[in-house]
Design a protein around this motif. Sequence first.
Motif, PDB file in Angstrom:
ATOM      1  N   THR A   1       0.829  -1.204   0.000  1.00 31.63           N
ATOM      2  CA  THR A   1       0.000   0.000   0.000  1.00 31.63           C
ATOM      3  C   THR A   1       0.863   1.254   0.000  1.00 31.63           C
ATOM      4  O   THR A   1       0.384   2.337   0.319  1.00 31.63           O
ATOM      5  N   PHE A   2       2.147   1.108  -0.349  1.00 33.26           N
ATOM      6  CA  PHE A   2       3.046   2.255  -0.416  1.00 33.26           C
ATOM      7  C   PHE A   2       4.033   2.040  -1.565  1.00 33.26           C
ATOM      8  O   PHE A   2       4.247   0.911  -2.026  1.00 33.26           O
ATOM      9  N   ALA A   3       4.620   3.123  -2.014  1.00 33.80           N
ATOM     10  CA  ALA A   3       5.589   3.047  -3.113  1.00 33.80           C
ATOM     11  C   ALA A   3       6.854   2.353  -2.628  1.00 33.80           C
ATOM     12  O   ALA A   3       7.404   2.705  -1.573  1.00 33.80           O
ATOM     13  N   CYS A   4       7.313   1.338  -3.368  1.00 29.10           N
ATOM     14  CA  CYS A   4       8.488   0.586  -2.939  1.00 29.10           C
ATOM     15  C   CYS A   4       9.085  -0.131  -4.145  1.00 29.10           C
ATOM     16  O   CYS A   4       8.530  -0.107  -5.250  1.00 29.10           O
ATOM     17  N   GLU A   5      10.218  -0.783  -3.922  1.00 28.76           N
ATOM     18  CA  GLU A   5      10.880  -1.554  -4.975  1.00 28.76           C
ATOM     19  C   GLU A   5      11.214  -2.939  -4.445  1.00 28.76           C
ATOM     20  O   GLU A   5      11.900  -3.078  -3.428  1.00 28.76           O
ATOM     21  N   PHE A   6      10.724  -3.985  -5.114  1.00 30.07           N
ATOM     22  CA  PHE A   6      11.076  -5.354  -4.767  1.00 30.07           C
ATOM     23  C   PHE A   6      12.402  -5.702  -5.447  1.00 30.07           C
ATOM     24  O   PHE A   6      12.545  -5.547  -6.670  1.00 30.07           O
ATOM     25  N   LEU A   7      13.354  -6.180  -4.649  1.00 29.85           N
ATOM     26  CA  LEU A   7      14.683  -6.480  -5.187  1.00 29.85           C
ATOM     27  C   LEU A   7      14.820  -7.930  -5.615  1.00 29.85           C
ATOM     28  O   LEU A   7      15.697  -8.256  -6.418  1.00 29.85           O
ATOM     29  N   GLY A   8      13.983  -8.822  -5.096  1.00 37.76           N
ATOM     30  CA  GLY A   8      14.059 -10.237  -5.433  1.00 37.76           C
ATOM     31  C   GLY A   8      13.669 -11.081  -4.240  1.00 37.76           C
ATOM     32  O   GLY A   8      13.442 -10.570  -3.139  1.00 37.76           O
ATOM     33  N   GLU A   9      13.600 -12.412  -4.443  1.00 38.89           N
ATOM     34  CA  GLU A   9      13.140 -13.321  -3.396  1.00 38.89           C
ATOM     35  C   GLU A   9      14.268 -13.967  -2.613  1.00 38.89           C
ATOM     36  O   GLU A   9      14.046 -14.493  -1.535  1.00 38.89           O
ATOM     37  N   ASP A  10      15.489 -13.937  -3.151  1.00 36.87           N
ATOM     38  CA  ASP A  10      16.600 -14.655  -2.534  1.00 36.87           C
ATOM     39  C   ASP A  10      17.182 -13.862  -1.373  1.00 36.87           C
ATOM     40  O   ASP A  10      17.553 -12.692  -1.526  1.00 36.87           O
ATOM     41  N   ALA A  11      17.296 -14.514  -0.210  1.00 33.17           N
ATOM     42  CA  ALA A  11      17.874 -13.845   0.961  1.00 33.17           C
ATOM     43  C   ALA A  11      19.333 -13.483   0.734  1.00 33.17           C
ATOM     44  O   ALA A  11      19.861 -12.566   1.374  1.00 33.17           O
ATOM     45  N   GLY A  12      19.994 -14.169  -0.196  1.00 33.60           N
ATOM     46  CA  GLY A  12      21.389 -13.866  -0.502  1.00 33.60           C
ATOM     47  C   GLY A  12      21.603 -12.476  -1.057  1.00 33.60           C
ATOM     48  O   GLY A  12      22.745 -11.989  -1.099  1.00 33.60           O
ATOM     49  N   LEU A  13      20.526 -11.813  -1.478  1.00 35.18           N
ATOM     50  CA  LEU A  13      20.645 -10.437  -1.968  1.00 35.18           C
ATOM     51  C   LEU A  13      21.202  -9.501  -0.904  1.00 35.18           C
ATOM     52  O   LEU A  13      21.737  -8.430  -1.224  1.00 35.18           O
ATOM     53  N   LEU A  14      21.058  -9.885   0.371  1.00 34.67           N
ATOM     54  CA  LEU A  14      21.611  -9.055   1.449  1.00 34.67           C
ATOM     55  C   LEU A  14      23.115  -8.876   1.296  1.00 34.67           C
ATOM     56  O   LEU A  14      23.679  -7.875   1.756  1.00 34.67           O
ATOM     57  N   HIS A  15      23.787  -9.832   0.664  1.00 34.29           N
ATOM     58  CA  HIS A  15      25.245  -9.778   0.530  1.00 34.29           C
ATOM     59  C   HIS A  15      25.684  -9.089  -0.755  1.00 34.29           C
ATOM     60  O   HIS A  15      26.869  -8.824  -0.924  1.00 34.29           O
ATOM     61  N   GLU A  16      24.769  -8.821  -1.648  1.00 39.90           N
ATOM     62  CA  GLU A  16      25.118  -8.173  -2.932  1.00 39.90           C
ATOM     63  C   GLU A  16      23.991  -7.244  -3.373  1.00 39.90           C
ATOM     64  O   GLU A  16      23.385  -7.438  -4.420  1.00 39.90           O
ATOM     65  N   LEU A  17      23.736  -6.244  -2.557  1.00 38.86           N
ATOM     66  CA  LEU A  17      22.664  -5.298  -2.854  1.00 38.86           C
ATOM     67  C   LEU A  17      23.029  -4.426  -4.053  1.00 38.86           C
ATOM     68  O   LEU A  17      24.201  -4.073  -4.245  1.00 38.86           O
ATOM     69  N   PRO A  18      22.038  -4.065  -4.868  1.00 35.37           N
ATOM     70  CA  PRO A  18      22.302  -3.151  -5.989  1.00 35.37           C
ATOM     71  C   PRO A  18      22.904  -1.837  -5.488  1.00 35.37           C
ATOM     72  O   PRO A  18      22.642  -1.399  -4.362  1.00 35.37           O
TER      73      PRO A  18
ATOM     74  N   ALA B   1      13.758 -16.844   9.333  1.00 34.07           N
ATOM     75  CA  ALA B   1      13.823 -18.245   8.919  1.00 34.07           C
ATOM     76  C   ALA B   1      14.908 -18.484   7.880  1.00 34.07           C
ATOM     77  O   ALA B   1      15.412 -19.601   7.737  1.00 34.07           O
ATOM     78  N   ALA B   2      15.278 -17.426   7.130  1.00 31.53           N
ATOM     79  CA  ALA B   2      16.301 -17.561   6.081  1.00 31.53           C
ATOM     80  C   ALA B   2      17.680 -17.136   6.577  1.00 31.53           C
ATOM     81  O   ALA B   2      18.565 -16.812   5.773  1.00 31.53           O
ATOM     82  N   ASN B   3      17.871 -17.100   7.905  1.00 28.50           N
ATOM     83  CA  ASN B   3      19.157 -16.734   8.510  1.00 28.50           C
ATOM     84  C   ASN B   3      19.622 -15.336   8.104  1.00 28.50           C
ATOM     85  O   ASN B   3      20.814 -15.092   7.915  1.00 28.50           O
ATOM     86  N   ALA B   4      18.666 -14.420   7.977  1.00 32.65           N
ATOM     87  CA  ALA B   4      19.017 -13.060   7.534  1.00 32.65           C
ATOM     88  C   ALA B   4      19.328 -12.132   8.703  1.00 32.65           C
ATOM     89  O   ALA B   4      19.715 -10.979   8.468  1.00 32.65           O
ATOM     90  N   LEU B   5      19.172 -12.599   9.948  1.00 33.45           N
ATOM     91  CA  LEU B   5      19.344 -11.699  11.086  1.00 33.45           C
ATOM     92  C   LEU B   5      20.769 -11.156  11.173  1.00 33.45           C
ATOM     93  O   LEU B   5      20.976  -9.936  11.227  1.00 33.45           O
ATOM     94  N   HIS B   6      21.762 -12.038  11.170  1.00 35.44           N
ATOM     95  CA  HIS B   6      23.138 -11.562  11.325  1.00 35.44           C
ATOM     96  C   HIS B   6      23.636 -10.792  10.103  1.00 35.44           C
ATOM     97  O   HIS B   6      24.306  -9.762  10.265  1.00 35.44           O
ATOM     98  N   PRO B   7      23.347 -11.235   8.877  1.00 33.93           N
ATOM     99  CA  PRO B   7      23.717 -10.383   7.734  1.00 33.93           C
ATOM    100  C   PRO B   7      23.093  -8.997   7.804  1.00 33.93           C
ATOM    101  O   PRO B   7      23.721  -7.999   7.431  1.00 33.93           O
TER     102      PRO B   7
END
Length: 684
Positions: free
Chosen positions: A411-428, A451-457
């Motif tokens: 319900t707000f303007a945003c950009e989806f970067l993808g579904e893979d949690a690994g994107l945290l390590h290689e953000l655009p 659940a995808a172990n994204a807390l520490h990254p």
Amino acid sequence: MPKVTVDGQEIDAPEGATVLQACELAGKEIPRFCYHERLSIAGNCRMCLLEVKPGPPKPQASCALPATEGQEIRTDSEMVRAAREGVMEFLLINHPLDCPICDQGGECDLQDQSMYYGRGATRYHENKRAVTEKYMGPLIKTIMTRCIHCTRCVRFSEEIAGVDEIGALYRGEDMQITTYLEQAAQHELSANVIDLCPVGALTSRPYSFEARPWELKKTLSIDVSDAVGANIRLDSRGREVMRALPRINDDVNEEWLSDKARYQVDGLTRRRLDSVWMRAVSGERAGKLEQASWQDAFDAIVKAAKQGGEGSIAAVAGDLVDCETMFAAKRLLAELGSDKLEGRQTGLDYDCSSLAGIAFNSTLAGIETADAILIVGSQIRHEAPLINVRLRKAAKRGAKIFLIGPEWDTTFACEFLGEDAGLLHELPSHVADAFKDAARPAIIVGPGGLAANALHPALVLANEWNLVRDVDGPDGKEAWNGFNVIHTAAARMGAVMLGYAQKGGIKDVVDAAPAVLLSLGADSLDYSKFDNSLKVYIGHHGDAGAHAADIILPAASYAEKDGTYVNTEGRVQFAEKAVFAPGDAREDWTILRALADAFGVTVGFDSFAQLQSAMIEAVPALGEEGLAPLGKLPKGKKTPKAKGAITYPITDPYLTNPIARASETMQRCSAELVHGEELLEAAE
């Protein structure tokens, strides 16, 4: 600040204030229907007319008139009185005289203001306009002949909920408020328009003709349908909770409430556990549940625990349980030599060593001021609808919002970067640039991200982007912590504060193979991993936990006991008891206290006050309502890396807990709004 005079009283009005707001500051009550503090100004009901000098010699709408230096405002002149009477007379031209059968009777703005500001007689004797009823879904009942076109419902849907489903058709005498194709209003905050409607045009469909407001006992409570901890008021009659309404708390829920929190309360009387049950071990009914006495159940629990040896008992806290219950269970287990406590029943095992590392540190109100936000693994409309409202405000203020996870209808303007949690390590690069330039950057990790172990990254990024900093505020420098975690369980933060977190999560409890498993309302636990344990379910609904249990001890729901809850931002709040539990059901702490007697151990409390005092002595933060001290944000570990497609844990937002699953209203919402089933009325 402009100085204005209100009925001879000179006051300083804030910059940008309207004449209506200036009058409110002066202690004057100004009648209104269309004006609402949290909505845009419409100026179309004209009930707030006042006399203002300098200006034209006629009444002016105070809600849309800026307060300026030197204004003389009259709220009680003959001109104002006549204007209000005239407006009220016009508003009542078409309004039906059916107050005796209107659910708003006794709490209706139109009724109150017509008595106070109206003429007391009508000069209109023509036929009244009739408008056909509109279908707005299983929650909202419409009697649109009563509508006075204040457009509050339209503005709420567009501005707060962000779903343009309610609007106006036609013009003048033919104007009608409707969902455009007369479909159900499909968003998670739809029923707030009932509270906003100043007349009886929009009322509660499930609550229709159930009670009058003066019949109800009002109790201050906390919503447990998610981890936001919305402040609510439970209205009860006898031993039944009739409805839940939001209370104003600008720091938490403002004055809004999710549909699930509002309407799951009818599940409090359905599928309840009201007597003790034990699974037969021999005879024709072997393996089936049979009614039993409390003493038989306690004897079986003590026998199994002693056969397993010292410390062979574990406790798993469910999503709706209060802190006092968890502390009572912890104290009992400690006396029995066990520390096997866990609150993350679905198998999550994120690091709980620092509260700041798993809390919503920006605060719910603070996230509105963020100017760059990265959301990792959260479908916020399902998991925390009231946080979604805050994010809409941030987006309106220009915040750049990026999301990692499967796409959902935002319900707000945003950009989806993808579904893979690994994107945290290689953000655009443009994402990194946005956070580098942001004054108040923020990261939000949802349950899908946990659940995808994204807390520490995410914590590593928080330190790289310097999310903990001093920022410019209205009163000078103020602290900012932009790292946030959204939980879905009302009990989660309280459980962590009380030590319900094994290093390896629920797996550690499974590996310990306890002889007795105390399930404190845990209905999402995989009980098949405890086949060799005596499963004791202490809960209030016949849900998954009760079906899997060997012994069922009936307990009280959140509405039937006093209790402390900690929301996802670490805010400690207290809920009061509204009604008594049914049948033989008892408050959870009393069950655990009686169980301690059966084991022959001393737990140090005999009353709720003593229990609460002992809990506060052990965890002082639970004794002060408000934000608990969360400590410093941890640095985060670079291994293991987040990877894999993120999935959201909630597939049906209306059926996420045993109370909601027992609710007829929530079942209907699920069928119609989630699964698209056509629901027939009784006559069909």
